[in-house]
Design a protein around this motif. Sequence first.
Motif, PDB file in Angstrom:
ATOM      1  N   PRO A   1       0.801  -1.221   0.000  1.00  0.00           N
ATOM      2  CA  PRO A   1       0.000   0.000   0.000  1.00  0.00           C
ATOM      3  C   PRO A   1       0.843   1.285   0.000  1.00  0.00           C
ATOM      4  CG  PRO A   1       0.236  -0.812   2.233  1.00  0.00           C
ATOM      5  CD  PRO A   1       0.946  -1.799   1.352  1.00  0.00           C
ATOM      6  N   GLU A   2       0.181   2.399  -0.307  1.00  0.00           N
ATOM      7  CA  GLU A   2       0.788   3.717  -0.122  1.00  0.00           C
ATOM      8  C   GLU A   2       0.899   3.973   1.380  1.00  0.00           C
ATOM      9  OE1 GLU A   2       1.585   6.559  -2.003  1.00  0.00           O
ATOM     10  OE2 GLU A   2       1.268   5.767  -4.024  1.00  0.00           O
ATOM     11  N   SER A   3       2.002   4.588   1.785  1.00  0.00           N
ATOM     12  CA  SER A   3       2.209   4.864   3.209  1.00  0.00           C
ATOM     13  C   SER A   3       2.636   6.312   3.407  1.00  0.00           C
ATOM     14  CB  SER A   3       3.273   3.921   3.786  1.00  0.00           C
ATOM     15  OG  SER A   3       4.504   4.074   3.109  1.00  0.00           O
ATOM     16  N   PHE A   4       2.722   6.725   4.660  1.00  0.00           N
ATOM     17  CA  PHE A   4       3.108   8.087   5.002  1.00  0.00           C
ATOM     18  C   PHE A   4       4.132   8.023   6.122  1.00  0.00           C
ATOM     19  CE2 PHE A   4       2.783  12.249   6.967  1.00  0.00           C
ATOM     20  CZ  PHE A   4       2.642  13.100   5.881  1.00  0.00           C
ATOM     21  N   VAL A   5       5.254   8.714   5.949  1.00  0.00           N
ATOM     22  CA  VAL A   5       6.364   8.594   6.897  1.00  0.00           C
ATOM     23  C   VAL A   5       6.887   9.965   7.296  1.00  0.00           C
ATOM     24  CG1 VAL A   5       7.058   6.360   5.941  1.00  0.00           C
ATOM     25  CG2 VAL A   5       8.139   8.457   5.084  1.00  0.00           C
ATOM     26  N   GLU A   6       7.591   9.997   8.428  1.00  0.00           N
ATOM     27  CA  GLU A   6       8.368  11.151   8.848  1.00  0.00           C
ATOM     28  C   GLU A   6       9.842  10.773   8.841  1.00  0.00           C
ATOM     29  OE1 GLU A   6       5.155  13.407  11.791  1.00  0.00           O
ATOM     30  OE2 GLU A   6       6.981  12.543  12.645  1.00  0.00           O
ATOM     31  N   VAL A   7      10.688  11.752   8.538  1.00  0.00           N
ATOM     32  CA  VAL A   7      12.123  11.524   8.479  1.00  0.00           C
ATOM     33  C   VAL A   7      12.797  12.521   9.416  1.00  0.00           C
ATOM     34  CG1 VAL A   7      14.137  11.313   6.998  1.00  0.00           C
ATOM     35  CG2 VAL A   7      11.843  10.892   6.066  1.00  0.00           C
ATOM     36  N   ALA A   8      13.526  12.022  10.393  1.00  0.00           N
ATOM     37  CA  ALA A   8      14.236  12.870  11.350  1.00  0.00           C
ATOM     38  C   ALA A   8      15.478  13.466  10.689  1.00  0.00           C
ATOM     39  CB  ALA A   8      14.621  12.055  12.578  1.00  0.00           C
ATOM     40  N   PRO A   9      16.049  14.519  11.297  1.00  0.00           N
ATOM     41  CA  PRO A   9      17.259  15.127  10.722  1.00  0.00           C
ATOM     42  C   PRO A   9      18.408  14.150  10.530  1.00  0.00           C
ATOM     43  CG  PRO A   9      16.317  16.576  12.381  1.00  0.00           C
ATOM     44  CD  PRO A   9      15.549  15.290  12.457  1.00  0.00           C
TER      45      PRO A   9
ATOM     46  N   THR B   1      10.301   7.090  10.337  1.00  0.00           N
ATOM     47  CA  THR B   1       9.235   6.582  11.194  1.00  0.00           C
ATOM     48  C   THR B   1       7.947   6.519  10.386  1.00  0.00           C
ATOM     49  OG1 THR B   1      10.239   7.574  13.159  1.00  0.00           O
ATOM     50  CG2 THR B   1       7.912   6.951  13.307  1.00  0.00           C
ATOM     51  N   THR B   2       7.326   5.374  10.341  1.00  0.00           N
ATOM     52  CA  THR B   2       6.060   5.225   9.622  1.00  0.00           C
ATOM     53  C   THR B   2       4.918   5.777  10.470  1.00  0.00           C
ATOM     54  OG1 THR B   2       6.845   3.260   8.441  1.00  0.00           O
ATOM     55  CG2 THR B   2       4.460   3.602   8.552  1.00  0.00           C
ATOM     56  N   ILE B   3       4.188   6.728   9.911  1.00  0.00           N
ATOM     57  CA  ILE B   3       3.040   7.332  10.605  1.00  0.00           C
ATOM     58  C   ILE B   3       1.746   6.624  10.214  1.00  0.00           C
ATOM     59  CG2 ILE B   3       1.758   9.480  10.984  1.00  0.00           C
ATOM     60  CD1 ILE B   3       4.653   9.403  12.090  1.00  0.00           C
ATOM     61  N   VAL B   4       1.591   6.362   8.920  1.00  0.00           N
ATOM     62  CA  VAL B   4       0.428   5.611   8.427  1.00  0.00           C
ATOM     63  C   VAL B   4       0.963   4.516   7.513  1.00  0.00           C
ATOM     64  CG1 VAL B   4      -1.765   5.691   7.198  1.00  0.00           C
ATOM     65  CG2 VAL B   4      -1.022   7.676   8.523  1.00  0.00           C
ATOM     66  N   GLU B   5       0.830   3.278   7.930  1.00  0.00           N
ATOM     67  CA  GLU B   5       1.390   2.167   7.159  1.00  0.00           C
ATOM     68  C   GLU B   5       0.620   1.926   5.874  1.00  0.00           C
ATOM     69  OE1 GLU B   5       2.776  -2.489   7.864  1.00  0.00           O
ATOM     70  OE2 GLU B   5       1.873  -1.320   9.493  1.00  0.00           O
ATOM     71  N   ASP B   6      -0.681   2.197   5.910  1.00  0.00           N
ATOM     72  CA  ASP B   6      -1.535   1.965   4.748  1.00  0.00           C
ATOM     73  C   ASP B   6      -2.568   3.089   4.712  1.00  0.00           C
ATOM     74  OD1 ASP B   6      -3.333   1.133   2.835  1.00  0.00           O
ATOM     75  OD2 ASP B   6      -3.493  -0.930   3.583  1.00  0.00           O
ATOM     76  N   LEU B   7      -2.516   3.932   3.665  1.00  0.00           N
ATOM     77  CA  LEU B   7      -3.436   5.069   3.603  1.00  0.00           C
ATOM     78  C   LEU B   7      -4.897   4.642   3.505  1.00  0.00           C
ATOM     79  CD1 LEU B   7      -1.561   7.662   1.321  1.00  0.00           C
ATOM     80  CD2 LEU B   7      -1.802   7.643   3.814  1.00  0.00           C
TER      81      LEU B   7
ATOM     82  N   ALA C   1     -10.391   4.807  -1.809  1.00  0.00           N
ATOM     83  CA  ALA C   1     -10.254   5.271  -3.184  1.00  0.00           C
ATOM     84  C   ALA C   1     -10.047   4.055  -4.067  1.00  0.00           C
ATOM     85  CB  ALA C   1      -9.075   6.236  -3.322  1.00  0.00           C
ATOM     86  N   ASP C   2     -10.564   4.127  -5.317  1.00  0.00           N
ATOM     87  CA  ASP C   2     -10.363   3.010  -6.238  1.00  0.00           C
ATOM     88  C   ASP C   2      -8.879   2.817  -6.535  1.00  0.00           C
ATOM     89  OD1 ASP C   2     -13.082   2.596  -6.348  1.00  0.00           O
ATOM     90  OD2 ASP C   2     -13.345   3.913  -8.074  1.00  0.00           O
ATOM     91  N   THR C   3      -8.177   3.928  -6.671  1.00  0.00           N
ATOM     92  CA  THR C   3      -6.718   3.935  -6.827  1.00  0.00           C
ATOM     93  C   THR C   3      -6.179   5.027  -5.920  1.00  0.00           C
ATOM     94  OG1 THR C   3      -6.861   3.224  -9.135  1.00  0.00           O
ATOM     95  CG2 THR C   3      -4.802   4.269  -8.433  1.00  0.00           C
ATOM     96  N   PHE C   4      -5.130   4.744  -5.189  1.00  0.00           N
ATOM     97  CA  PHE C   4      -4.585   5.750  -4.277  1.00  0.00           C
ATOM     98  C   PHE C   4      -3.556   6.602  -5.008  1.00  0.00           C
ATOM     99  CE2 PHE C   4      -6.454   4.919  -0.186  1.00  0.00           C
ATOM    100  CZ  PHE C   4      -7.009   3.672  -0.367  1.00  0.00           C
ATOM    101  N   HIS C   5      -3.772   7.908  -4.930  1.00  0.00           N
ATOM    102  CA  HIS C   5      -2.901   8.857  -5.629  1.00  0.00           C
ATOM    103  C   HIS C   5      -2.721  10.109  -4.765  1.00  0.00           C
ATOM    104  CE1 HIS C   5      -1.279  10.244  -9.645  1.00  0.00           C
ATOM    105  NE2 HIS C   5      -1.276  11.375  -8.954  1.00  0.00           N
ATOM    106  N   PRO C   6      -2.103   9.963  -3.573  1.00  0.00           N
ATOM    107  CA  PRO C   6      -1.861  11.157  -2.752  1.00  0.00           C
ATOM    108  C   PRO C   6      -0.880  12.072  -3.477  1.00  0.00           C
ATOM    109  CG  PRO C   6      -0.632   9.279  -1.910  1.00  0.00           C
ATOM    110  CD  PRO C   6      -1.522   8.749  -2.988  1.00  0.00           C
ATOM    111  N   ASN C   7      -1.131  13.385  -3.427  1.00  0.00           N
ATOM    112  CA  ASN C   7      -0.332  14.267  -4.280  1.00  0.00           C
ATOM    113  C   ASN C   7       0.077  15.597  -3.655  1.00  0.00           C
ATOM    114  OD1 ASN C   7      -2.756  15.751  -4.431  1.00  0.00           O
ATOM    115  ND2 ASN C   7      -3.371  14.717  -6.320  1.00  0.00           N
ATOM    116  N   ALA C   8      -0.414  15.943  -2.494  1.00  0.00           N
ATOM    117  CA  ALA C   8      -0.021  17.199  -1.849  1.00  0.00           C
ATOM    118  C   ALA C   8      -0.254  17.070  -0.349  1.00  0.00           C
ATOM    119  CB  ALA C   8      -0.814  18.381  -2.404  1.00  0.00           C
ATOM    120  N   VAL C   9       0.695  17.595   0.436  1.00  0.00           N
ATOM    121  CA  VAL C   9       0.586  17.475   1.890  1.00  0.00           C
ATOM    122  C   VAL C   9       1.069  18.751   2.552  1.00  0.00           C
ATOM    123  CG1 VAL C   9       2.889  16.407   2.104  1.00  0.00           C
ATOM    124  CG2 VAL C   9       1.162  16.016   3.877  1.00  0.00           C
ATOM    125  N   HIS C  10       0.454  19.091   3.686  1.00  0.00           N
ATOM    126  CA  HIS C  10       0.897  20.226   4.500  1.00  0.00           C
ATOM    127  C   HIS C  10       0.861  19.838   5.971  1.00  0.00           C
ATOM    128  CE1 HIS C  10       1.271  23.228   1.367  1.00  0.00           C
ATOM    129  NE2 HIS C  10       0.139  22.801   0.867  1.00  0.00           N
TER     130      HIS C  10
END
Length: 560
Positions: free
Chosen positions: A348-356, A361-367, A373-382
Amino acid sequence: MALASVSGCSSTAPPDGALASGGSTASGGRSVGNGGSTQEIEGGTAGSGGSSGGNGTTSSGGFRPAGGSQGTGLVPSESGGASGDGGSVPTAGSGGSTSSSGGVSGAGGSMVGSGGSNGGAPTVSGETVDGDTCSFVVSHTRSEAIGTVEIVTWSTDLAGVVEADIEFGLAGRELSMVAPVNLDEPGHRTLLLGMKGARDYAFRIVARSVESTCTSAEVVFTTGAVPDWVPVITKSTSSEGASKGFIVTTPGFDLLRSRGDFMVPSVYVFDTDGDVVWWSPRLVRDPTSARIGWDGTVMWLVDLYEKGILRISMDGMVVEEIPGLEDAHHDFAVLKDGGIATMLRGKPESFVEVAPDGTITTIVEDLSTLYDADTFHPNAVHYHPEDESYTLSDLYLEGFVKFTRSGELVWQLGGKSPKGPSFELVGLEPWVGNHGHHLTADGRFLFFNNDAPSANPAVPPNMRPSAIIEVALDENDWTATKTWDYSAELFSRQLGDVQRLPNGNVLVTYSNAGVIEEVTPSGEVVQAFDNSRANEEWGVGMAMFGYATFRTSLYGEPPR
């Protein structure tokens, strides 16, 4: 899915042409210290830049230098290149040692060739400069990688200095730009950023102790020329009340692969006069987003397909790739601790943080645990520091989600089958296609709607003008009420961005059209920037913008 042609972004990498990795770079590469500033743009003065976050964006060994072969043609060679004698900025060959002292990169790991883009930067070393109540010993030199960056080191006989700034600006004018000094840097090393090419500038040092302030006499210097491979931005509109500052952007996604081996900077910054003031060489093929780090010492960059996340020192001397983030794509957010957060392509698509230090560190293992969504296409984050959360756009969700840094869903806006609280749309129908967005402190949510409804029924989907939509979010009644929209009848199939500016206007980026506008709440365009000259000179696909961020200052924390 009907939206398949909206993105034009494949989930697999494009064929060949990848920059090879290799070489080495020093781990030093220091930049300017903390703080905010006021920046002068020719013809006006910008507002305050605010204060910075903490130090420590430098890896303790977890990042690798970006290198690459010269055979690709994507970067200029050491012996020449687009800028003539001395070349522009080569990538690494082999070798290169790690330096603990910070200043210069190892041989082959630096972004600087023999002479760099400046053909041998002028240096003034150990000059005694009088102050009004003390004296200074000042050295300064032009960055060998970016000719519009001046590097200043200094000392003073003023006892007990607790704070210092360097005021600078065009020579003969008010020195209204301010570079904060990090007194912990060796020699108080400070970068002067945001200057135009081939112009005379001046700076003065202001040092403060608990008991007194000492200001140096002015020191005059000349910036280097901007290379001829850097885009020429045309300012096509200018009206009273337009913002003064800088826009950080990239060339965006090369959908048609028409750039070939042209030298195109992977990230650049231009001021609101339309003058490019900072740039990198071509490091990746599809740079979609770039952001200055939270403390202002580095520029981060993401490649849509191949290289993942890169980090560039603000003096341009060091480039690093981050291992483990090769599948990062589209966008990322910079964090207060000097790290970043991003999406990783995969199933799956995932979301991570990267330390200096490079720790991931994985924040969300599976979006799919946040939305359907029929197809996962994350494209912008704030990132939203006020409540330690993120907002994420997904093209095929046709909506957005907000979630915490611990990975818990807060709400969903738009889309279908919400897995938590969601908003009822008021005065707004479901939309098709979304990318850039901005959640403001007062609960307004602006987003770039790629394929907006058209009054002309003859216009087919996926070719309709893009629009900006603003809604007011009410988390008590769970309503999202449309409060504003805007369209310039321009279409952007890929990317597209929006940002509420400090003066209340809105910055709109039509990525495919190569147009950025500043628009008032009444819909008046008070200034516009266009990159269409690149199409005329190099062909279709050269004039795009990636995501874009307006900043009043190139120092201090990010504006969103």
